[in-house]
Write an enzyme that holds these catalytic residues in place. Structure first.
Site, PDB file in Angstrom:
ATOM      1  N   ASP A   1       3.101   6.396  -6.481  1.00 41.39           N
ATOM      2  CA  ASP A   1       2.756   6.257  -5.065  1.00 41.39           C
ATOM      3  C   ASP A   1       2.598   7.622  -4.408  1.00 41.39           C
ATOM      4  O   ASP A   1       1.604   7.898  -3.728  1.00 41.39           O
ATOM      5  CB  ASP A   1       3.838   5.463  -4.325  1.00 41.39           C
ATOM      6  CG  ASP A   1       4.005   4.062  -4.879  1.00 41.39           C
ATOM      7  OD1 ASP A   1       3.098   3.603  -5.603  1.00 41.39           O
ATOM      8  OD2 ASP A   1       5.039   3.428  -4.607  1.00 41.39           O
TER       9      ASP A   1
ATOM     10  N   LEU B   1       0.825  -1.217   0.000  1.00 37.11           N
ATOM     11  CA  LEU B   1       0.000   0.000   0.000  1.00 37.11           C
ATOM     12  C   LEU B   1       0.856   1.261   0.000  1.00 37.11           C
ATOM     13  O   LEU B   1       0.361   2.351   0.239  1.00 37.11           O
ATOM     14  CB  LEU B   1      -0.925   0.009   1.220  1.00 37.11           C
ATOM     15  CG  LEU B   1      -1.858  -1.197   1.366  1.00 37.11           C
ATOM     16  CD1 LEU B   1      -2.681  -1.086   2.638  1.00 37.11           C
ATOM     17  CD2 LEU B   1      -2.763  -1.345   0.155  1.00 37.11           C
TER      18      LEU B   1
END
Length: 387
Positions: A163, A116
């Site tokens: 990201d 994540l």
């Protein structure tokens, strides 16, 4: 818990489409989610002689030990310790600004899950905190670039901007669409016709470190594919750091794919097919077609497995189980896809059944993860911010 003056929430991120292409200047999509990293901190007071106190002292509620350094001193070599992310943020900021004031703080994450981009979330939190302490005003995309530079040049991960962009720019009511070549980006608002969805995160139980995985190797393979195409068509070669698949037309790939080693052709095939999927996915999102958007996410994962050749047996098992379950619109590996987690876009009415069946079927195959396999449900959220 001690009261701190400031609290930065830096969310984790998921990327439904646009896998493994940001480092080749491709097209990507993503959400910030409502779980992430909290950094609580105070700015250091002036010292007795009136000078700014440059010291940084950090503690973690996740990892052991403390981190101490001076923000006005050059960053030393990596120590392979959680404090490297704070030192990396300092390194990238000091290239642009004078840093004189440190902070005292504590950091904690809300999900113990790989895939994540927790490292990018942590870096963004530190960049924002050090900027605040030193009266530096940064626009969100400046934060993206500084945090990405810290991860590439100091941490040693050859990433793109995906990201950091999701984490800094995300909005809870839209999808981030980013062109990693031009750095143009926009938030595409949710179509009112789109059905409700939540994001399932299925953590395999297997942790990972990207710097020690095949992540960097895949980046070099993509660049080698690009070099092959340029060489076969008698075009001048650029240095490796300036060579990207995005700069080479797909027609050149079709002409040269048969001549290059198969592994490089597969990497390039993933890039060009993912470019097409993102374009189609953006249209699906704009028109509220969640069924098509989800199918494209599944197709992305297929290409990740067969063309990009990532995915552990555990992740592939989760993907194959969730593909068959009612209520799952689509999904793929999260992050680099070597260990970590899978994500799925899910009809909330089916959540409980999905969790039950997926857990049973996965643990039948991998009973050794009974204590570490986890399922989380999250929603899109706004990007990194002071709370």
């Amino acid at each position: 818990m001690k009261e701190y003056q400031y609290n930065i929430f830096s969310p984790y991120r998921v990327c439904p489409l646009g896998a493994h292409v940001d480092h080749q200047h491709g097209l990507v999509t993503g959400f910030a989610i409502d779980k992430g990293v909290d950094l609580y901190f105070d700015v250091r007071s002036k010292m007795a002689d009136g000078r700014c106190d440059p010291h940084v002292h950090l503690e973690s509620r996740t990892f052991e030990g403390t981190v101490d350094f001076d923000i006005d001193a050059p960053s030393q070599v990596r120590e392979h310790h959680w404090g490297d992310y704070a030192r990396g943020a300092k390194y990238a900021l000091r290239k642009r600004f004078e840093l004189r004031r440190g902070i005292t703080g504590v950091i904690q994450g809300s999900l113990p899950v790989g895939g994540l981009s927790s490292s990018a979330a942590v870096l963004i939190a530190y960049v924002m905190a050090f900027a605040k302490a030193n009266d530096i005003t940064l626009q969100p995309f400046e934060v993206v670039k500084i945090a990405s530079e810290a991860e590439r040049e100091y941490i040693g991960l050859n990433n793109g901007l995906l990201d950091q962009a999701c984490i800094a720019l995300g909005k809870k009511d839209g999808l981030l669409f980013l062109d990693c070549d031009s750095n143009d980006w926009r938030i595409i608002k949710r179509n009112p016709e789109m059905p409700e969805f939540e994001i399932g995160i299925f953590f395999s139980g297997l942790t990972r470190s990207l710097v020690n995985s095949d992540y960097n190797l895949r980046v070099y393979e993509c660049k080698t594919a690009a070099w092959n195409m340029l060489a076969y068509t008698d075009q001048p070669l650029k240095t490796f750091d300036k060579t990207f698949l995005r700069d080479i037309p797909k027609a050149t790939f079709e002409k040269t794919r048969i001549a290059m080693p198969a592994r490089f052709a597969r990497r390039a095939e993933h890039f060009y097919s993912e470019y097409r999927r993102v374009r189609q996915g953006v249209t699906a999102w704009e028109t509220g077609n969640m069924k098509l958007f989800g199918k494209l996410s599944f197709d992305s994962c297929e290409s990740s497995i067969h063309n990009y050749e990532c995915g552990s047996p555990e992740l592939i098992a989760i993907y194959e189980i969730m593909r068959q379950l009612p209520g799952v619109y689509g999904g793929r590996f999260s992050g680099a896809g070597f260990k970590g987690a899978c994500i799925a876009l899910v009809d909330p009415a089916y959540k409980e059944e999905i969790q039950k069946v997926l857990t049973e079927k996965y643990l039948e195959q991998f009973p050794e993860y009974e204590k570490t396999f986890q399922v989380f449900w999250v929603k899109p959220d706004d990007g990194a911010r002071f709370v």
